[in-house]
Scaffold this motif. Structure first.
Motif, PDB file in Angstrom:
ATOM      1  N   UNK A 289       0.844  -1.203   0.000  1.00  0.00           N
ATOM      2  CA  UNK A 289       0.000   0.000   0.000  1.00  0.00           C
ATOM      3  C   UNK A 289       0.880   1.254   0.000  1.00  0.00           C
ATOM      4  N   UNK A 290       0.495   2.226  -0.809  1.00  0.00           N
ATOM      5  CA  UNK A 290       1.253   3.471  -0.872  1.00  0.00           C
ATOM      6  C   UNK A 290       0.829   4.406   0.256  1.00  0.00           C
ATOM      7  N   UNK A 291       1.649   5.432   0.491  1.00  0.00           N
ATOM      8  CA  UNK A 291       1.285   6.444   1.495  1.00  0.00           C
ATOM      9  C   UNK A 291      -0.067   7.056   1.169  1.00  0.00           C
ATOM     10  N   UNK A 292      -0.269   7.375  -0.119  1.00  0.00           N
ATOM     11  CA  UNK A 292      -1.517   8.016  -0.537  1.00  0.00           C
ATOM     12  C   UNK A 292      -2.712   7.116  -0.244  1.00  0.00           C
ATOM     13  N   UNK A 293      -2.549   5.802  -0.454  1.00  0.00           N
ATOM     14  CA  UNK A 293      -3.668   4.887  -0.205  1.00  0.00           C
ATOM     15  C   UNK A 293      -4.005   4.834   1.292  1.00  0.00           C
ATOM     16  N   UNK A 294      -2.964   4.801   2.131  1.00  0.00           N
ATOM     17  CA  UNK A 294      -3.210   4.769   3.579  1.00  0.00           C
ATOM     18  C   UNK A 294      -3.896   6.056   4.036  1.00  0.00           C
ATOM     19  N   UNK A 295      -3.358   7.194   3.545  1.00  0.00           N
ATOM     20  CA  UNK A 295      -3.980   8.477   3.889  1.00  0.00           C
ATOM     21  C   UNK A 295      -5.422   8.520   3.424  1.00  0.00           C
ATOM     22  N   UNK A 296      -5.644   8.037   2.198  1.00  0.00           N
ATOM     23  CA  UNK A 296      -6.991   8.066   1.633  1.00  0.00           C
ATOM     24  C   UNK A 296      -7.943   7.180   2.426  1.00  0.00           C
ATOM     25  N   UNK A 297      -7.455   6.059   2.943  1.00  0.00           N
ATOM     26  CA  UNK A 297      -8.331   5.160   3.701  1.00  0.00           C
ATOM     27  C   UNK A 297      -8.860   5.843   4.964  1.00  0.00           C
ATOM     28  N   UNK A 298      -8.004   6.634   5.622  1.00  0.00           N
ATOM     29  CA  UNK A 298      -8.438   7.354   6.820  1.00  0.00           C
ATOM     30  C   UNK A 298      -9.421   8.462   6.446  1.00  0.00           C
ATOM     31  N   UNK A 299      -9.149   9.164   5.328  1.00  0.00           N
ATOM     32  CA  UNK A 299     -10.044  10.240   4.887  1.00  0.00           C
ATOM     33  C   UNK A 299     -11.400   9.698   4.455  1.00  0.00           C
ATOM     34  N   UNK A 300     -11.402   8.520   3.832  1.00  0.00           N
ATOM     35  CA  UNK A 300     -12.687   7.910   3.439  1.00  0.00           C
ATOM     36  C   UNK A 300     -13.502   7.574   4.682  1.00  0.00           C
ATOM     37  N   UNK A 301     -12.807   7.096   5.717  1.00  0.00           N
ATOM     38  CA  UNK A 301     -13.491   6.825   6.984  1.00  0.00           C
ATOM     39  C   UNK A 301     -14.077   8.115   7.562  1.00  0.00           C
ATOM     40  N   UNK A 302     -13.290   9.214   7.493  1.00  0.00           N
ATOM     41  CA  UNK A 302     -13.786  10.511   7.961  1.00  0.00           C
ATOM     42  C   UNK A 302     -14.965  10.981   7.114  1.00  0.00           C
ATOM     43  N   UNK A 303     -14.888  10.706   5.808  1.00  0.00           N
ATOM     44  CA  UNK A 303     -15.991  11.078   4.919  1.00  0.00           C
ATOM     45  C   UNK A 303     -17.275  10.371   5.333  1.00  0.00           C
TER      46      UNK A 303
END
Length: 829
Positions: A289-303
């Motif tokens: 997993x890339x940094x962007x994917x990990x960051x995006x996973x947390x943001x999707x949860x926040x969304x």
């Protein structure tokens, strides 16, 4: 818990929009049914239901013969006519106005009559009235009853017979309506002159409003305008919407505060979640997993949290709007018959606010999650670098410094709009302290820890260490509470200072023994003052009258007083009172120094004024120092007021007794005069000071209630942090239980930790609130708020309340921790 924070903030936003849109639609309905096809009114006036300037009655017949006119009707309208119930209580007066109108069956622009008779008959002779159904029901009146009516006209109280009950074609929004015959309305409100406040001209079939307006305009004498009903309704609606912006902004400010506090909870929540998932996220990185994917996973949860919170918040906002409707109904603005308006902008605003706040708050934790290296999967624990802490403290220090500089500029320089600078400075300091609170709060936590160690032993030591273990988390949780407590404390200091300043000004300037005034801010009949002057023992009666006017094209509140008697009963300017009043006696107007500076005027300068719609030129006779008890910023003599068409009704009557007079007998005589007038009261200097404090107390109660929302969100933040902390420390708690820590001790440890967080937020909030309250008071010292008063007892109460909040916030997390099975907890990772 994060979703709840979003829900409450979004509910305030959506509820504010739903309520104000509903209120606006209700007033739009009133305006559309309260204008004729063409409205003839004084030039420059935008009052649709009549004004204080009048129109000759003879013009009605002339306009009825205009080309394209079917008829013309003159209207008399008064806004200070109130009905008293059979129980002796005033109906209305604190919200919508009390209207007194003449009977006319002229149709409104929408083709309907403004009022429809439902019972009885319309008044046909003097001494008869019709009432709207709500007022009749509230007062307990039926057709045939004698009704008690109070007006600001020539007669203080009337007892007409109720001949009819009516319904309005649109919502009256709580206003009461008394309908008289035209001759009696003119007698009451226009001193018996055959005049009207405005005239409706109704178009004949085949004639448009524009065509009728063009035909009517040439028939009007100078000083009158003819406007179409559509334009008149649009202007009135625009005025109402402008005035309602205050309500919208007021509610949205508190929504913004709630969302800011909620953002601290969201930041905390996702920071803890990321910390708990360090190893899991590192494993994702290890398998590609890339940094962007990990960051995006947390943001999707926040969304997801933002979407759920915004959706539920939108629904709760509707319920909040219903609650606000009910609240306004208690103060006289009845919207019971108005359906809620759910505009598209409400939905857009709710989701935009909820999603933006949630994603913004979750961004830093999400970014931190993306920085977790794959090798962290092989370690038992991952700690955050101290670099971010240093940057945070530096940023907070800079922000607080800039804020302090802005406050200093507002306080100690002659910069324009100093209060605005102080406001910006307060925001900067508040956010700066929030950022530096991990560093600022450590000494306080250590100090409380010393008390804990002595009082609670090992449990106290562990509570202190837990609070210090993660300073960011403790500070973020405490900062959410700090914001609410800061604002509450600031308002407490400012409110106490305001009340003390007013009391001091009254004590210094009030020379009269009694003051007769209207408790609901309306004028009252001059006959009251006439009767007061006849009471045995009264030496001087001095009247003050008020009205809206224009000074150099700007709307201003204008006061009128008698220069010969006012100096005996009160003080306009402490240092130069006699000189200032002597100048006023020669003519012209007085301006307080702030208003004179704002207008760029000095003594002897000419200025243009408009009073009751009539323009005139006058001179600045002098200036006076502003005080909290000054009747207005613009003052003229009673003689000039009358010469320029000012109303004859009084706003206040000062009463000075003769030396040696029996004050008890005088007081009884004054009380007897107003005994049957619920709108008018007599008070001494102490009663006057108390009356002036009531609006401040009411304002503070409303602000405290609204700020309570932010405090509730902060409490949820403490619960949230402790609950997540329990999950995070599952294995540690299991080990502590295994070596002998009892369930009771575990709950006590979490309770003490919760109290530390609450006390930290409260202490920081009280310190900042007191400092900000002092700054605002000093900035307004020249405007009459000259006395600083700090309500220490109230502030101590806030601190104790914070401790109690900490205790209650720990109950659920403590019970949850105590229920853990020891072996399962030790085996947890």
């Amino acid at each position: 818990m994060s979703a709840i924070a979003v829900i409450l903030g979004v509910a305030f936003v959506s509820g504010s929009f739903v309520f104000t849109d509903t209120l606006s639609k209700s007033f739009d309905g009133i305006m559309s049914s309260s204008v004729g096809d063409v409205v003839v009114r004084p030039a420059g006036s935008e009052v649709t239901m009549g004004g204080t300037q009048t129109i000759p009655g003879s013009l009605v017949e002339t306009l009825a013969k205009a080309p394209g006119a079917a008829r013309a009707d003159g209207n008399v309208t008064d806004y200070s006519t109130f009905v008293i119930s059979k129980q002796g209580k005033l109906i209305g007066g604190t919200g919508a106005p009390g209207l007194g109108v003449n009977f006319t069956d002229g149709p409104a622009a929408n083709g309907n009559s403004m009022f429809t008779l439902t019972h009885g008959a319309w008044p046909s002779a003097d001494g008869q009235i019709a009432l709207d159904a709500r007022t009749a029901k509230t007062g307990g009146y039926a057709v045939g009853d004698t009704v008690r009516v109070v007006t600001a006209g020539a007669q203080a109280q009337l007892s007409p017979k109720l001949t009819g009950i009516m319904e309005s074609s649109g919502s009256l929004v709580g206003a009461s309506v008394v309908v008289w015959t035209t001759p009696q309305a003119q007698q009451l409100y226009l001193q018996g002159r055959d005049e009207f406040n405005d005239i409706w001209v109704t178009r004949a079939d085949g004639t448009s409003q524009d065509q009728l307006q063009a035909a009517v305009a040439p028939l009007l004498p100078e000083g009158l305008d003819a406007v179409t009903g559509a334009k008149a309704a649009e202007q009135a609606q625009s005025q109402i919407q402008e005035s309602m912006k205050f309500i919208t902004y007021f509610l949205l400010i508190f929504a913004a505060i709630a969302l800011v506090v909620g953002s601290f909870i969201i930041v905390n929540t996702f920071s803890i979640l990321v910390a708990q998932r360090m190893r899991e996220l590192a494993l994702f990185r290890a398998i590609g997993a890339t940094r962007r994917q990990v960051t995006r996973s947390v943001l999707v949860e926040a969304l997801a949290v933002g979407l759920v919170g915004s959706t539920i918040g939108l629904i709760v906002g509707v319920l909040l709007a219903i609650g606000i409707k009910l609240l306004f109904g208690f103060i006289g603005l009845d919207l019971a018959g108005a359906s809620l308006v759910f505009a598209p902008r409400t939905v857009i605003a709710a989701y935009a606010v909820g999603l933006v706040v949630t994603l913004f708050a979750a961004y830093l934790p999400a970014r931190r999650a993306g920085k977790i290296p794959p090798v962290a999967a092989m370690r038992d624990d991952v700690t955050l670098s101290e670099g971010s802490m240093h940057r945070r403290v530096i940023a907070g220090t800079v922000l607080a410094g800039v804020g302090a500089a802005a406050m200093g500029a507002g306080l100690f320089t002659s910069i324009p709009k100093p209060v605005a600078w102080i406001g910006v400075g307060i925001l900067g300091v508040l956010l700066g302290v929030a950022l530096t609170s991990p560093l600022v709060g450590r000494p306080l936590i250590t100090g409380i820890g010393a008390i804990y160690r002595r009082a609670f032993g090992t449990v106290g030591v562990m509570a202190e260490e837990n609070a210090l273990r993660n300073p960011r988390r403790t500070a973020a949780t405490a900062s959410a509470l700090m914001i609410g407590v800061t604002l509450v404390s600031m308002m407490a200091v400012f409110g106490a200072s305001t009340k003390q300043s007013i009391a001091k000004e009254i004590d210094a300037n009030f020379k009269a023994d009694y003051l007769v005034s209207n408790a609901i801010g309306q004028d009252f009949s001059p006959s009251v003052g006439d009767q007061v002057a006849k009471v045995d023992g009264v030496a001087t009666v001095s009247r003050v009258r008020w009205g809206m006017g224009k000074v150099n094209e700007g709307d201003e509140w204008v006061a009128a007083l008698d220069p010969a008697s006012f100096g005996k009963v009160s003080t306009l300017d402490a240092e130069h009172n006699d000189d200032v009043l002597a100048k006023l006696a020669t003519g012209g107007v007085l301006l307080d120094t702030d208003k004179a500076k704002e207008l760029g005027l000095k003594s002897g300068d000419k200025l243009s004024m408009t009073l009751q719609g009539k323009p005139f030129e006058t001179t600045v006779a002098g200036t006076f120092a502003p005080t909290a008890t000054a009747p207005a910023q613009v003052v003229m003599s009673l003689q000039a007021w009358a010469d320029h068409g000012g109303t004859a009704s009084d706003g206040q009557v000062y009463v000075l007794t003769r030396p040696g007079a029996n004050l008890s007998a005088v007081s009884s005589g004054l009380d007897a005069i107003v005994a049957d007038l619920p709108t008018v009261s007599v008070k001494d200097i102490a009663g006057y000071a108390e009356e002036q404090s009531k609006p401040i107390n009411q304002m503070l109660m409303i602000i405290y209630a609204l700020l309570g929302l932010a405090v509730i969100i902060a409490i949820l933040g403490i619960i949230n942090t402790l609950a997540l902390s329990v999950i995070e420390r599952t294995r540690e708690i299991g080990l502590l239980r295994a070596v002998g820590l009892s369930r009771r001790q575990l709950r006590s440890m979490l309770r003490l930790e919760s109290v530390v967080i609450a006390i930290l937020g409260a202490v920081l909030g009280i310190v900042l609130g007191v400092a900000f309250g002092i700054a605002i008071q000093r900035a307004l010292a020249d405007q009459g708020f000259s006395t600083l008063s700090i309500p220490w007892l109230q502030l101590v109460g806030f601190l104790l309340l914070a401790g109690i909040v900490g205790v209650f916030a720990s109950v659920w997390p403590g019970r949850r921790a105590a229920k853990m099975q020891i072996l399962d907890a030790i085996a947890a990772e």
